[in-house]
Every structure is written in structure tokens, then in C-alpha cells.
Design a protein around this motif. Structure first.
Motif, PDB file in Angstrom:
ATOM      1  N   GLY A  10       0.815  -1.205   0.000  1.00 21.65           N
ATOM      2  CA  GLY A  10       0.000   0.000   0.000  1.00 21.65           C
ATOM      3  C   GLY A  10       0.850   1.256   0.000  1.00 21.65           C
ATOM      4  N   LYS A  11       0.634   2.131   0.971  1.00 21.04           N
ATOM      5  CA  LYS A  11       1.292   3.429   1.054  1.00 21.04           C
ATOM      6  C   LYS A  11       2.815   3.339   0.976  1.00 21.04           C
ATOM      7  CE  LYS A  11       1.913   7.816   1.985  1.00 21.04           C
ATOM      8  NZ  LYS A  11       1.721   8.846   0.939  1.00 21.04           N
ATOM      9  N   GLY A  12       3.408   2.316   1.570  1.00 22.44           N
ATOM     10  CA  GLY A  12       4.865   2.206   1.612  1.00 22.44           C
ATOM     11  C   GLY A  12       5.467   1.336   0.529  1.00 22.44           C
ATOM     12  N   PHE A  63       9.374   0.915  -5.475  1.00 23.23           N
ATOM     13  CA  PHE A  63       9.262   1.313  -6.879  1.00 23.23           C
ATOM     14  C   PHE A  63       9.824   0.243  -7.807  1.00 23.23           C
ATOM     15  CE2 PHE A  63       8.915   5.407  -4.815  1.00 23.23           C
ATOM     16  CZ  PHE A  63       8.015   6.092  -5.621  1.00 23.23           C
ATOM     17  N   THR A  64       9.187   0.124  -8.972  1.00 28.72           N
ATOM     18  CA  THR A  64       9.698  -0.753 -10.015  1.00 28.72           C
ATOM     19  C   THR A  64      10.858  -0.060 -10.741  1.00 28.72           C
ATOM     20  OG1 THR A  64       8.293   0.142 -11.764  1.00 28.72           O
ATOM     21  CG2 THR A  64       7.356  -1.594 -10.369  1.00 28.72           C
ATOM     22  N   HIS A  65      11.476  -0.741 -11.682  1.00 26.59           N
ATOM     23  CA  HIS A  65      12.562  -0.182 -12.472  1.00 26.59           C
ATOM     24  C   HIS A  65      12.124   1.089 -13.200  1.00 26.59           C
ATOM     25  CE1 HIS A  65      16.234  -0.266 -14.937  1.00 26.59           C
ATOM     26  NE2 HIS A  65      15.457   0.029 -15.964  1.00 26.59           N
ATOM     27  N   ASP A  66      10.864   1.134 -13.593  1.00 30.14           N
ATOM     28  CA  ASP A  66      10.329   2.274 -14.341  1.00 30.14           C
ATOM     29  C   ASP A  66       9.823   3.385 -13.430  1.00 30.14           C
ATOM     30  OD1 ASP A  66      10.834   0.999 -16.777  1.00 30.14           O
ATOM     31  OD2 ASP A  66       8.950  -0.109 -16.654  1.00 30.14           O
ATOM     32  N   GLY A  67      10.041   3.258 -12.127  1.00 28.49           N
ATOM     33  CA  GLY A  67       9.634   4.314 -11.216  1.00 28.49           C
ATOM     34  C   GLY A  67       8.161   4.335 -10.890  1.00 28.49           C
ATOM     35  N   ARG A  68       7.507   3.158 -10.949  1.00 26.98           N
ATOM     36  CA  ARG A  68       6.095   3.064 -10.611  1.00 26.98           C
ATOM     37  C   ARG A  68       5.917   2.117  -9.418  1.00 26.98           C
ATOM     38  NH1 ARG A  68       4.095   2.285 -16.802  1.00 26.98           N
ATOM     39  NH2 ARG A  68       5.325   0.400 -16.502  1.00 26.98           N
ATOM     40  N   ASN A  69       4.716   2.137  -8.871  1.00 26.08           N
ATOM     41  CA  ASN A  69       4.382   1.207  -7.785  1.00 26.08           C
ATOM     42  C   ASN A  69       3.386   0.198  -8.320  1.00 26.08           C
ATOM     43  OD1 ASN A  69       4.373   4.258  -6.468  1.00 26.08           O
ATOM     44  ND2 ASN A  69       5.676   2.810  -5.379  1.00 26.08           N
ATOM     45  N   GLU A  70       3.652  -1.079  -8.094  1.00 26.43           N
ATOM     46  CA  GLU A  70       2.761  -2.148  -8.531  1.00 26.43           C
ATOM     47  C   GLU A  70       2.463  -3.036  -7.337  1.00 26.43           C
ATOM     48  OE1 GLU A  70       4.556  -4.118 -11.857  1.00 26.43           O
ATOM     49  OE2 GLU A  70       4.299  -2.389 -13.186  1.00 26.43           O
ATOM     50  N   ARG A 126      -2.017  -0.229  -9.593  1.00 28.22           N
ATOM     51  CA  ARG A 126      -1.297   1.049  -9.522  1.00 28.22           C
ATOM     52  C   ARG A 126      -2.103   2.160  -8.869  1.00 28.22           C
ATOM     53  NH1 ARG A 126       1.321   1.124 -15.653  1.00 28.22           N
ATOM     54  NH2 ARG A 126       2.604  -0.762 -15.395  1.00 28.22           N
ATOM     55  N   HIS A 127      -3.399   1.918  -8.606  1.00 23.63           N
ATOM     56  CA  HIS A 127      -4.239   2.988  -8.082  1.00 23.63           C
ATOM     57  C   HIS A 127      -5.118   2.564  -6.912  1.00 23.63           C
ATOM     58  CE1 HIS A 127      -3.389   4.171 -12.294  1.00 23.63           C
ATOM     59  NE2 HIS A 127      -3.300   5.384 -11.780  1.00 23.63           N
ATOM     60  N   VAL A 128      -5.145   1.294  -6.574  1.00 22.67           N
ATOM     61  CA  VAL A 128      -6.021   0.809  -5.507  1.00 22.67           C
ATOM     62  C   VAL A 128      -5.352   1.039  -4.158  1.00 22.67           C
ATOM     63  CG1 VAL A 128      -7.232  -1.182  -4.553  1.00 22.67           C
ATOM     64  CG2 VAL A 128      -7.061  -0.899  -7.034  1.00 22.67           C
ATOM     65  N   LYS A 129      -5.993   1.814  -3.303  1.00 22.41           N
ATOM     66  CA  LYS A 129      -5.399   2.176  -2.024  1.00 22.41           C
ATOM     67  C   LYS A 129      -5.160   0.963  -1.139  1.00 22.41           C
ATOM     68  CE  LYS A 129      -6.006   5.089   2.052  1.00 22.41           C
ATOM     69  NZ  LYS A 129      -6.903   6.026   2.785  1.00 22.41           N
ATOM     70  N   ASN A 130      -6.140   0.041  -1.091  1.00 19.95           N
ATOM     71  CA  ASN A 130      -6.032  -1.141  -0.226  1.00 19.95           C
ATOM     72  C   ASN A 130      -6.227  -2.407  -1.054  1.00 19.95           C
ATOM     73  OD1 ASN A 130      -7.498   1.083   1.845  1.00 19.95           O
ATOM     74  ND2 ASN A 130      -5.744  -0.041   2.657  1.00 19.95           N
ATOM     75  N   PRO A 177      -1.108   7.959  -8.469  1.00 18.59           N
ATOM     76  CA  PRO A 177       0.177   7.302  -8.212  1.00 18.59           C
ATOM     77  C   PRO A 177       1.000   7.999  -7.138  1.00 18.59           C
ATOM     78  CG  PRO A 177      -0.244   7.422 -10.571  1.00 18.59           C
ATOM     79  CD  PRO A 177      -1.316   8.234  -9.915  1.00 18.59           C
ATOM     80  N   GLU A 178       0.859   9.308  -7.024  1.00 16.00           N
ATOM     81  CA  GLU A 178       1.651  10.055  -6.045  1.00 16.00           C
ATOM     82  C   GLU A 178       1.365   9.631  -4.607  1.00 16.00           C
ATOM     83  OE1 GLU A 178      -0.266  11.463  -8.408  1.00 16.00           O
ATOM     84  OE2 GLU A 178       1.373  11.888  -9.824  1.00 16.00           O
ATOM     85  N   TYR A 179       0.209   9.045  -4.372  1.00 14.17           N
ATOM     86  CA  TYR A 179      -0.141   8.621  -3.020  1.00 14.17           C
ATOM     87  C   TYR A 179       0.878   7.630  -2.464  1.00 14.17           C
ATOM     88  CZ  TYR A 179      -2.406   5.889   0.651  1.00 14.17           C
ATOM     89  OH  TYR A 179      -2.678   5.217   1.826  1.00 14.17           O
ATOM     90  N   PHE A 180       1.396   6.767  -3.322  1.00 13.95           N
ATOM     91  CA  PHE A 180       2.293   5.703  -2.870  1.00 13.95           C
ATOM     92  C   PHE A 180       3.749   6.148  -2.727  1.00 13.95           C
ATOM     93  CE2 PHE A 180      -1.156   3.619  -5.301  1.00 13.95           C
ATOM     94  CZ  PHE A 180      -1.717   2.870  -4.280  1.00 13.95           C
ATOM     95  N   ARG A 181       4.058   7.322  -3.211  1.00 14.00           N
ATOM     96  CA  ARG A 181       5.459   7.755  -3.215  1.00 14.00           C
ATOM     97  C   ARG A 181       5.927   8.167  -1.815  1.00 14.00           C
ATOM     98  NH1 ARG A 181       9.199  10.481  -7.045  1.00 14.00           N
ATOM     99  NH2 ARG A 181      10.776  11.504  -5.756  1.00 14.00           N
TER     100      ARG A 181
END
Length: 370
Positions: A123-125, A128-135, A155-159, A195-199
Motif C-alpha cells: 500500500g502506502k509504503g 518502486f519498479t525499475h520504471d519508477g512506478r508502484n505495482e 497502480r491505483h487501488v489504495k487497499n 500514483p503520487e499517493y504511494f510515493r
């Protein structure tokens, strides 16, 4: 170091087992918050009540990831924050059970707390993947019915665990991935975030160090360019297993995956039987090097040993984590709970964030080999 497994509540176990001799390898018991380790021998299996004599005890067990955790690298402030979050998650799940709620509800409540914390790789924490995203990946299983739900590549589901449960209960499927899973999440009215939520800066810096390390190893053989160990030395996954007052078990696991992962890699957390499994006999959530947990179907293997070989839970979990995985080169740990309320938390890494709370309402958390 003194080790033992425990049933809920801990106080009952202490009274009856102080004279017991030795323990199975690799089973680490929980410490009361703020208390020193009692200098008591570990529990022998024969010292426990037989199944016919034991009344099932309800409770919840959680983990927040395994790996290289040392007191030297963890400040007092960081440790206090981690312990506080683990305790909060235990209390959330325990509150559900205490009111007669289901093990599924307790697992979801506990994992949601950990997903919403930036301290854990879920979730929040999320890393990052190689491409700089959260999966994000997650799965949940109902031990009473063997129903299961799983999601991957979110990439967008909070929980994510909440969505895995919706897949289980409101679709004919077991697993959904990527954009399709998020369309389903939107239809189900679950909270989606940008996506910024997870950063978090800590996770971003971890990625930068991993990219630098990868660049420096470009002259090496391809197989050695990416280490199976995460950049920060931790296998960041969260999970919970619970036994409710009706005697039903459930398990759930959620993760942000591995720092610098590529190609849509998916680990064991959303794989039923690998990182998550529950039936009428046993519930397991794992954390570790996912490829090994998948190959050796770790969660299902533990429950199979309990079900078919009639192995005590502690023995089954220790055999898989401390023997099978170690011989294969796999690192990590599990939390496990059986229908009698027996708890096992073996790990073959230096540490594992973990805790449990039984019907006595006393939370126990630990990080190191205490």
C-alpha cells in the motif's frame, strides 16, 4: 536465545510449560511489549494438551516482512514506530474477533492498517519498479470454504487486500491483474488514488541506489546483475492469519513487490498456495524471496503437512522454512495458525516484523530473534 511457539492466550502456556525441555528449531515466540525475555525453557510438543482436550482459542497473527533487521541499523525511534504500527494492526483485527466477527474481517482490518502505513512495503509504503512506478499485489483465502481472491499489478487501488476480497466474494474468478482489476475495483466502489499517493522518499531513494548498483554491474553476466535480495535487505510484505470464535481460519497477504523489478514480475504474495493459504486445519501468510515460495508452494506445503501427516503446526512450519527453503537457498519466514489456536512464526532471515494477540487481549510484537 529461547524459542517456543504459543497458543492463545500466552499466560496459559507459561503456567503449564516452564519445566519443559527443548524446542523445535526456528520457531520464535513473541515478547510482551516492554518486558524482558523470561528465562524459561521452550515447550515440548508432548507438554501440550491433546486435540481432544484443547478448546480452540481465537486470535490473530501478523507480519510486516522479513530480512536483514539489526539493532545497529534501526534507531530507537524507528523501532518504536514499527512496534506501534504492528500493535495497532493487531488491535484492529482483535477488535473484530472480540465482537464475534469473522476471521476474514479480522485479517482485512489488520492488513489495512499495515497497507496504510509508510513503514511497510505494501500500500502506502510500496517500493518502486525499475520504471519508477508502484505495482501492488495481494491475496486472501477463507479456510472454511476454500474460496480465494487475488490481485496483481495494481497502480491505483489504495487497499489491495480489500480488492482481493471483492474478487473472491463478488466475482466468479480467483485472480485479476492490472487495468482489468482496477476497472473491477472502480465498479465495486473501492477507493482509488493517484500514483503520487504511494510515493515516499525512502522508497524512491532505495530505487536510485538499486539503479546505480545495476549500472555498475553492467559488465557482469546477466544472471548476476540483479540480486535476489532486495536492495534494502528486506522482503517487504505484510500479512495476517486469524481464527475466529466460530473456529474458522483465514489468511491474507499484501505487498509492493521488489525494488527495481521489471517486466511485470509477480511474486508469491498473490499466489494461492505459495504466499497465502488457509483451510480448516491451517492458515499461512509468507514473506520472503517470492520465487522460492512459489516453486516450493510454501503456504500449502505447511498446511498439507498439518492435514495429511498430522504434523504439529510448529513442526510443519519449521520443516518448510528452516529445512526445505534453506536447502533450496530461499530466504524469509511465515506466520501460521491452526484450528486449535496454535501459533508458529519461523523465519530463516536475521529478523521478521511479527506479532500476535489472543483472546486475553495482550498484544505481543517482535522484530529480532528474541
Amino acid at each position: 536465545m529461547h524459542r517456543r511457539s504459543s497458543r492463545f492466550p500466552l499466560s496459559t502456556t507459561l503456567k503449564g510449560t516452564l519445566a519443559a525441555a527443548s524446542a523445535l528449531p526456528g520457531l520464535v515466540w513473541m515478547m510482551p511489549l516492554g518486558c524482558a525475555a523470561p528465562q524459561a525453557p521452550a515447550v515440548r510438543e508432548e507438554a501440550l494438551s491433546s486435540p481432544s482436550q484443547a478448546r480452540p482459542k481465537w486470535g490473530i497473527v501478523i507480519h510486516g516482512g522479513a530480512g536483514v533487521m539489526s539493532r545497529e541499523n534501526l534507531s530507537a525511534e524507528q523501532e518504536a514506530r514499527i512496534r506501534a504500527s504492528l500493535t495497532e494492526a493487531l488491535q484492529a483485527g482483535h477488535a473484530v474477533l472480540a465482537q464475534g466477527g469473522t476471521s476474514l474481517d479480522a485479517v482485512e482490518a489488520a492488513v489495512r492498517i499495515l497497507e496504510d502505513s509508510p513503514l511497510f512495503n505494501a500500500g502506502k509504503g510500496a517500493v518502486f519498479t525499475h520504471d519508477g512506478r508502484n505495482e501492488l499485489d495481494a491475496s486472501i483465502m477463507d479456510g472454511r470454504t476454500l474460496a480465494a481472491g487475488a490481485v496483481a499489478g495494481l497502480r491505483h487501488v489504495k487497499n489491495p487486500l480489500a480488492l482481493a476480497r471483492r474478487v473472491m466474494e463478488r466475482s466468479p474468478h480467483v485472480m485479476m491483474v492490472g487495468e482489468g482489476a482496477e476497472v473491477f475495483a472502480r465498479e465495486q466502489g473501492l477507493e482509488l488514488v493517484p500514483p503520487e499517493y504511494f510515493r515516499t522518499e525512502e522508497r524512491w531513494e532505495q530505487l536510485q541506489r538499486a539503479l546505480e548498483k545495476e549500472k555498475a554491474s553492467q559488465g557482469s553476466p546477466p544472471a548476476t546483475r540483479v540480486s535476489p535480495r532486495p536492495e534494502d535487505g528486506k522482503f517487504g510484505t505484510v500479512g495476517a492469519v486469524a481464527l475466529d470464535q466460530a473456529g474458522n481460519l483465514a489468511a491474507g497477504t499484501s505487498t509492493g513487490g521488489m525494488t527495481n523489478k521489471r517486466y511485470g514480475r509477480v511474486g508469491d504474495s498473490p499466489i494461492i498456495g505459495a504466499g497465502t493459504y488457509a483451510n480448516a486445519h491451517c492458515a499461512v501468510s509468507g514473506t520472503g524471496h517470492g520465487e522460492f515460495f512459489i516453486r516450493y508452494t510454501v503456504a500449502r506445503d505447511i498446511c498439507s503437512r498439518v492435514e495429511y501427516l498430522k504434523s504439529p503446526l510448529r513442526e510443519a512450519a519449521a520443516t518448510v522454512v528452516m529445512d526445505v527453503l534453506v536447502k533450496a537457498g530461499g530466504e524469509g519466514g511465515v506466520i501460521a495458525l491452526d484450528a486449535r489456536g496454535e501459533v508458529a512464526m519461523p523465519f530463516n532471515s536475521p529478523g521478521m516484523y511479527r506479532g500476535y494477540m489472543g483472546e486475553d487481549g495482550q498484544p505481543f510484537v517482535a522484530i529480532f530473534r528474541e
